[in-house]
Every structure is written in C-alpha cells, then in structure tokens.
Design a protein around this motif. Sequence first.
Motif, PDB file in Angstrom:
ATOM      1  N   GLY A  23      10.582   7.381  -8.330  1.00  0.00           N
ATOM      2  CA  GLY A  23       9.589   8.002  -7.445  1.00  0.00           C
ATOM      3  C   GLY A  23       9.078   9.300  -8.031  1.00  0.00           C
ATOM      4  O   GLY A  23       9.449  10.394  -7.596  1.00  0.00           O
ATOM      5  N   SER A  24       8.187   9.195  -8.979  1.00  0.00           N
ATOM      6  CA  SER A  24       7.715  10.373  -9.718  1.00  0.00           C
ATOM      7  C   SER A  24       6.855  11.305  -8.870  1.00  0.00           C
ATOM      8  O   SER A  24       6.631  12.453  -9.249  1.00  0.00           O
ATOM      9  CB  SER A  24       6.920   9.929 -10.950  1.00  0.00           C
ATOM     10  OG  SER A  24       5.832   9.095 -10.574  1.00  0.00           O
ATOM     11  N   LYS A  25       6.389  10.832  -7.705  1.00  0.00           N
ATOM     12  CA  LYS A  25       5.526  11.660  -6.851  1.00  0.00           C
ATOM     13  C   LYS A  25       6.325  12.466  -5.829  1.00  0.00           C
ATOM     14  O   LYS A  25       5.758  13.288  -5.109  1.00  0.00           O
ATOM     15  CB  LYS A  25       4.518  10.773  -6.127  1.00  0.00           C
ATOM     16  CG  LYS A  25       3.558  10.043  -7.054  1.00  0.00           C
ATOM     17  CD  LYS A  25       2.593   9.175  -6.272  1.00  0.00           C
ATOM     18  CE  LYS A  25       1.653   8.421  -7.196  1.00  0.00           C
ATOM     19  NZ  LYS A  25       0.709   7.551  -6.440  1.00  0.00           N
TER      20      LYS A  25
ATOM     21  N   ARG B 256       6.583   3.050  -6.870  1.00  0.00           N
ATOM     22  CA  ARG B 256       5.230   3.561  -7.106  1.00  0.00           C
ATOM     23  C   ARG B 256       4.593   4.216  -5.882  1.00  0.00           C
ATOM     24  O   ARG B 256       4.051   5.308  -5.970  1.00  0.00           O
ATOM     25  CB  ARG B 256       4.332   2.437  -7.643  1.00  0.00           C
ATOM     26  CG  ARG B 256       4.626   2.072  -9.085  1.00  0.00           C
ATOM     27  CD  ARG B 256       3.591   1.091  -9.580  1.00  0.00           C
ATOM     28  NE  ARG B 256       3.622  -0.134  -8.792  1.00  0.00           N
ATOM     29  CZ  ARG B 256       2.631  -1.009  -8.746  1.00  0.00           C
ATOM     30  NH1 ARG B 256       1.528  -0.779  -9.429  1.00  0.00           N
ATOM     31  NH2 ARG B 256       2.724  -2.103  -8.025  1.00  0.00           N
ATOM     32  N   PRO B 257       4.632   3.558  -4.705  1.00  0.00           N
ATOM     33  CA  PRO B 257       3.996   4.203  -3.554  1.00  0.00           C
ATOM     34  C   PRO B 257       4.895   5.178  -2.810  1.00  0.00           C
ATOM     35  O   PRO B 257       4.502   5.712  -1.785  1.00  0.00           O
ATOM     36  CB  PRO B 257       3.651   3.008  -2.655  1.00  0.00           C
ATOM     37  CG  PRO B 257       4.707   2.014  -2.929  1.00  0.00           C
ATOM     38  CD  PRO B 257       5.054   2.186  -4.376  1.00  0.00           C
TER      39      PRO B 257
ATOM     40  N   SER C 294       4.825   3.595   7.704  1.00  0.00           N
ATOM     41  CA  SER C 294       4.610   2.659   8.806  1.00  0.00           C
ATOM     42  C   SER C 294       5.930   2.018   9.235  1.00  0.00           C
ATOM     43  O   SER C 294       6.221   1.886  10.436  1.00  0.00           O
ATOM     44  CB  SER C 294       3.605   1.584   8.396  1.00  0.00           C
ATOM     45  OG  SER C 294       3.461   0.606   9.389  1.00  0.00           O
ATOM     46  N   ILE C 295       6.741   1.614   8.246  1.00  0.00           N
ATOM     47  CA  ILE C 295       8.043   1.010   8.539  1.00  0.00           C
ATOM     48  C   ILE C 295       8.933   1.998   9.290  1.00  0.00           C
ATOM     49  O   ILE C 295       9.615   1.639  10.261  1.00  0.00           O
ATOM     50  CB  ILE C 295       8.730   0.568   7.229  1.00  0.00           C
ATOM     51  CG1 ILE C 295       7.976  -0.608   6.607  1.00  0.00           C
ATOM     52  CG2 ILE C 295      10.186   0.200   7.474  1.00  0.00           C
ATOM     53  CD1 ILE C 295       8.423  -0.930   5.201  1.00  0.00           C
TER      54      ILE C 295
ATOM     55  N   SER D  71       0.835  -1.207   0.000  1.00  0.00           N
ATOM     56  CA  SER D  71       0.000   0.000   0.000  1.00  0.00           C
ATOM     57  C   SER D  71       0.867   1.254   0.000  1.00  0.00           C
ATOM     58  O   SER D  71       2.048   1.203   0.378  1.00  0.00           O
ATOM     59  CB  SER D  71      -0.915   0.001   1.225  1.00  0.00           C
ATOM     60  OG  SER D  71      -0.136   0.075   2.408  1.00  0.00           O
ATOM     61  N   PRO D  72       0.298   2.398  -0.391  1.00  0.00           N
ATOM     62  CA  PRO D  72       1.085   3.630  -0.505  1.00  0.00           C
ATOM     63  C   PRO D  72       1.736   4.099   0.795  1.00  0.00           C
ATOM     64  O   PRO D  72       2.748   4.779   0.769  1.00  0.00           O
ATOM     65  CB  PRO D  72       0.049   4.650  -0.996  1.00  0.00           C
ATOM     66  CG  PRO D  72      -0.990   3.827  -1.687  1.00  0.00           C
ATOM     67  CD  PRO D  72      -1.068   2.554  -0.915  1.00  0.00           C
TER      68      PRO D  72
END
Length: 539
Positions: A224-226, A199-200, A182-183, A176-177
């Motif tokens: 990481g395009s975001k 992606r995320p 969380s890690i 998930s994103p």
Amino acid sequence: MVKTLHDVCLTCIQNRLDKIPDVGRRLPNVHKEILLERLVNHDILTERYFKTVKKYLFVENLRNVTLYKSNQLTDVMLKTLGERCPNIHQLTIHMCANVTDTGIKAVTKPQKELAVLELRKLASFTGKGLEHLKSPKLKSLDLRGCNAVTTEAVETVTRNNPTISHLILHDCGQLSPNVFASIAKTLKHNLEEIDGCPRPMSDENVIALARFCPNLKSLNLLGGSKVTGNALLELSQGCVRLEALDLSYCYGLQESPENEFLWTLPTSLTRLSLCGVMLSDETLLVETLQRLKRLKSVRLCGIPALNDKTLPKILEHLGGTLEEVDISGSRALTDEGLASIATYCTTLRELDLSICKMLTGRTLLPLLRDTEKALLLKKAFFSVQQIEEEVLLAVVENCNNLEKFDAAGMETLTDHLLSTMAANCPRLKHVGIKGCKQVTDIGVCELARQCPLKYLVLSGIQAITDKTVFTISNHCHDLEEIYLNGCVNVSSTTINYLIDSCLSRVYVQHKTPNLDREHIMGKNIDTGEFCRMDLIQDG
C-alpha cells in the motif's frame, strides 16, 4: 511410509464407485466428502461418471465441499450440487476454468447454512453469481485471484451478508479505489479481518476501516504505497484490538515525518511485518518495536536500520515472547548481532535468515544445542551460502520438531545431513533445497521414506533421477507441490506415476532447459515438452 488401509479402501471405492451395489447407503457422509474431493483431484469427474456421483455422493447433509483445479467441473454440475445439497457449511471452488457466474449462482443461492465460501482464481467469475447469496451464518468470504470481480458485486454480497467477519480480496484487479471504505461502512463492527488488493488501499480506505470497524483484528496493507502516517494514526486510535498488521512495502512510511507515526502503533499487536519498508532511522526502529510488548511475530526483511546494534536492543525487550523472527535480506547484520537471538529468544518457533550474506550462523549454536529451545523450533529458513556445516548439523540433530526447512543454494548441505534430518525430524513437511550441488538421490530418498512431505523444492539438483521421484511416489502420498526445474534426469513418465500415486492433486513444475552440454535439450513443437536431443532417434 505406506498408504493407510483407510486410504487404500477409499481409492478402491473412488475408482469403482459405479460398480459397487448400493454404495451410497453404506458410506458415511465424511467419506462422501473425501471421495468427491479426490474424484476432482484425479480428474475422474467425467460427465459419464457424474451420474454416479450425483446419485451416491450428492446428499442433503453434505457439509464440506472442496473442488480444486478441475477443468471437468461445469455450471451444470454445480447446479445439481446446489439443488441436492442445500446445507453446505464450507464450499471451496479453486481454479476451475469452466465455472462461471451461472454455476456459482446456482450452487450458492439455496445455501442457508454456509459459513465459509472460498472462490479462488476463477477467471470467468465476475461476482454477479453471488447476488442472491443470503446466508445468516456466513463468516468468511475469500475471492482472491478472481480478477474479473467487480466493485458492485463485492458491495452487494457484503450488504446481503452483514455477518461476514473475514474478507479476502487479494488480486481482485477490477475493484475501485473506494471499495474498502464502502465495505467498512457496511460490515462495521462485524469485520475482524480484511486482506485487500494493495493498489486501491489509500488513506481514505484505511481511515474508514479505523472509524467504522473497531473490532478489526487483522489488516494486510502489503504494497500500500499510498498509505501515509495520518491513516496509521487513525488506525491505531480506532482499532485498539488490532493483533496482526502487515505494512510490507508501504513506501510512504519510510521517510520522516511519515515514519514517526510508527510510534503510535497499537500495543495490542502480536504480529507485525515491516518487510521492505526501508527504514534507516535506527532509534525509530528500536523504540517502535520496544513498546509493542505483546509481539509474537516480527518480520524485518531488508530493513537498513537492522544491524548488530539495533537487533540486540529489540530482542532484549521482546525476545522472551517472540515466536517468529524474520531478519532475511539484512545486509548489515553479522554473527555478532545474531548472537542476541540465542541469548534472548527463549520461545522461538520460526527463524528466517535467508539471503543474509554476512552470516555463518555460528553464534546460533547455543540455541540449536539447547535441548528445550531446539525442540521448539518448527520452521528454519537458512538459505545462506556462508552458513557452516556445523550449524546445519546442529539443526538436523536437535530440532526434532522441525516442520519446514529451507536451505536453497547451500553447498554445505550433503546427503549425510539430509539422512540425519530424515532420522531425527519425523514431522518434516516442507523442504526447499534448490540448487544444493552435493545432494543426490540418496539424501532425498531418505527424506521421502521417513518424513510426511507435502512441499518439496528440488529445482537445479541435476544429480537426482527417476529413483527419487519413484521413492516420493511410493512414500509421500500427501504431497501437494513439487518443483523439479532443471532436473534433467527426471522423466515425464515418473511424474505421471507420482500424480497418480498421491491422494490429493499435486502441483508439479518440471522444466528442463539446456543445462549440460552433453545433455542438449530441445523443445518438441508437437507436445511442448523439453526432450533430450541426443536420445531422439532420426526418422
């Protein structure tokens, strides 16, 4: 090169393990570990043979276990391994198609000494098999390519093993994103390296890493395009010990004002990749790199702002410490700018000029002919069609410590140059000469006889024959990968001989579609192999 007596003896034992009386008592543990790995690599781990393996090789103080690309390995075998070997220090299970969560659970649950766990490309593994893993010594967890691994499984295993400092989750497509945030909150100051699925990897995740993981040393954001400039600023402020950062293809950082945050990168960086970040601002590129005075590795593949003006300005400040330089794919760089590498780079270990269409390499000659500087070079990637033969000759004559060499598609590469390289470069392990039209059996066989080759790309060289493969089989016993696509004169029989002759498992790619009108190829629908149609008899 011939097999050592040590390897010959181990091969003999490997094939007669069930025939040698009391062999388990006579073998030291290090040899048991080697034998287990080779049994798997050569597909000898049958159910019948496993009885002997269990008796003689599965011992309580087994420390390092590597199980690679085996369709014979089963969950039942892993259960037995876990029961009999509870003190494994490093466990690698890679591309074993029949392994599921059941087997992973059985082998990992008893482990209390486990420090390194690598579970790669296991198609049926969801991560649930790690829910009972609790090793107080676990430092490194690698789950790359396990596409079915879930976010819940990753969160559970990191929560149960907070000592993890190196985490690789590349190509885990079900995550998930918010998994990296969380890690970060779980592992906190223990986390030093994370290589995640791009992606995320959003701003939220990068900011969480910056705020909760102050000891982070290595971060891979490739693709990481975001990711935006704000996240980069937080990272620079929070992770002041960051040494390696990969920003390749982070497209959100290539335009103003987002790219201006590159000025804030932590000065602790020793490795930086900006490959594919299409920066056009020359001043920004130069000033960003000039302030990173500890850089030892810089990758600038395909950056428009890299040209004959900017490269000298960068290297004037950094050349004395740089060990790795990647300027591949540069469209504006000519020999004039390339001269700055010879001028300023005094400790260069790796140089990548691939696909720089305007280079001849002539201005590198002062470096390549300098005895001290040339001896430092270990990796040279020169797959540029315009590179002159004189430059290649300088490489093969003077770079005596070369370990990796790539000259794909170069028409100036000849058997004479390869023979010279074989005589002068005794440490050469990685060779890529795809599509080099002047190369024949003569040059490749010389390399095989004199160099400890592990990785070899010969695709598209139609002049090589079975002679090359036989020579490689008889001399390159540590070979791990070979690519022979389009080599129409290489037979499947010699490929099988090669696989049997090598110590480890060899990855072979050998596809021969129609390349020559006189050598018409057709696909055998029964075997799936390409065959010479003119040699197939009727009936």
